[in-house]
Design a protein around this motif. Structure first.
Motif, PDB file in Angstrom:
ATOM      1  N   VAL A 116       0.551  -1.162   0.011  1.00  0.00           N
ATOM      2  CA  VAL A 116       0.101  -0.031   0.134  1.00  0.00           C
ATOM      3  C   VAL A 116       0.638   1.343   0.143  1.00  0.00           C
ATOM      4  O   VAL A 116       1.680   1.405   0.789  1.00  0.00           O
ATOM      5  CB  VAL A 116      -0.816   0.007   1.087  1.00  0.00           C
ATOM      6  CG1 VAL A 116      -1.644   1.269   1.234  1.00  0.00           C
ATOM      7  CG2 VAL A 116      -1.793  -1.279   1.223  1.00  0.00           C
ATOM      8  N   LYS A 117       0.805   2.070  -0.988  1.00  0.00           N
ATOM      9  CA  LYS A 117       1.492   3.386  -1.150  1.00  0.00           C
ATOM     10  C   LYS A 117       0.882   4.512  -0.050  1.00  0.00           C
ATOM     11  O   LYS A 117      -0.168   4.300   0.318  1.00  0.00           O
ATOM     12  CB  LYS A 117       1.274   4.041  -2.528  1.00  0.00           C
ATOM     13  CG  LYS A 117       2.046   3.011  -3.650  1.00  0.00           C
ATOM     14  CD  LYS A 117       1.901   3.381  -4.700  1.00  0.00           C
ATOM     15  CE  LYS A 117       2.417   2.385  -5.854  1.00  0.00           C
ATOM     16  NZ  LYS A 117       2.078   2.856  -7.444  1.00  0.00           N
ATOM     17  N   GLU A 118       1.687   5.299   0.162  1.00  0.00           N
ATOM     18  CA  GLU A 118       1.400   6.431   1.039  1.00  0.00           C
ATOM     19  C   GLU A 118       0.174   7.153   0.442  1.00  0.00           C
ATOM     20  O   GLU A 118       0.176   7.715  -0.639  1.00  0.00           O
ATOM     21  CB  GLU A 118       2.651   7.278   1.212  1.00  0.00           C
ATOM     22  CG  GLU A 118       2.378   8.427   2.210  1.00  0.00           C
ATOM     23  CD  GLU A 118       2.319   7.798   3.597  1.00  0.00           C
ATOM     24  OE1 GLU A 118       1.575   8.488   4.618  1.00  0.00           O
ATOM     25  OE2 GLU A 118       3.031   6.824   3.991  1.00  0.00           O
ATOM     26  N   GLY A 119      -0.823   7.276   1.319  1.00  0.00           N
ATOM     27  CA  GLY A 119      -1.879   8.035   0.948  1.00  0.00           C
ATOM     28  C   GLY A 119      -2.865   7.123   0.002  1.00  0.00           C
ATOM     29  O   GLY A 119      -3.996   7.654  -0.391  1.00  0.00           O
ATOM     30  N   GLU A 120      -2.665   5.944  -0.516  1.00  0.00           N
ATOM     31  CA  GLU A 120      -3.570   5.414  -1.255  1.00  0.00           C
ATOM     32  C   GLU A 120      -4.823   4.937  -0.432  1.00  0.00           C
ATOM     33  O   GLU A 120      -4.683   4.693   0.795  1.00  0.00           O
ATOM     34  CB  GLU A 120      -2.721   3.966  -1.691  1.00  0.00           C
ATOM     35  CG  GLU A 120      -3.411   3.279  -2.404  1.00  0.00           C
ATOM     36  CD  GLU A 120      -2.756   2.172  -3.209  1.00  0.00           C
ATOM     37  OE1 GLU A 120      -2.806   1.536  -4.180  1.00  0.00           O
ATOM     38  OE2 GLU A 120      -1.991   1.466  -2.417  1.00  0.00           O
ATOM     39  N   ASN A 121      -5.775   4.964  -1.276  1.00  0.00           N
ATOM     40  CA  ASN A 121      -7.291   4.491  -0.837  1.00  0.00           C
ATOM     41  C   ASN A 121      -7.273   3.222  -0.297  1.00  0.00           C
ATOM     42  O   ASN A 121      -6.817   2.292  -1.070  1.00  0.00           O
ATOM     43  CB  ASN A 121      -8.248   4.895  -1.990  1.00  0.00           C
ATOM     44  CG  ASN A 121      -9.699   5.078  -1.336  1.00  0.00           C
ATOM     45  OD1 ASN A 121      -9.965   4.980  -0.337  1.00  0.00           O
ATOM     46  ND2 ASN A 121     -10.583   5.452  -1.996  1.00  0.00           N
TER      47      ASN A 121
END
Length: 63
Positions: free
Chosen positions: A6-11
């Motif tokens: 999961v990337k930073e700020g990913e929904n």
């Protein structure tokens, strides 16, 4: 074990969608359904033949 980066700020919905896609590709659910009830090899072969005939019929109709 399935790991989803999961990337930073990913929904969270997007991450869940990635997980579902990876899970589906593993084929676990399909395998579980196949193992729920024993199917004789002759029945399996018959289903394959019927499916092959159906696909061939579709391809002929397409041409």
């Amino acid at each position: 074990m399935i790991i989803v980066q999961v990337k930073e700020g990913e929904n969270i919905e997007k991450a869940l969608k990635k997980f579902k896609r990876k899970f589906e590709r593993t084929g676990i659910v399909k395998e579980l359904r196949r193992r729920q009830a024993f199917e004789k090899p002759s029945v399996t072969n018959r289903k394959k033949m019927i499916k092959a005939a159906y696909v061939q019929q579709l391809r002929q109709a397409e041409q």
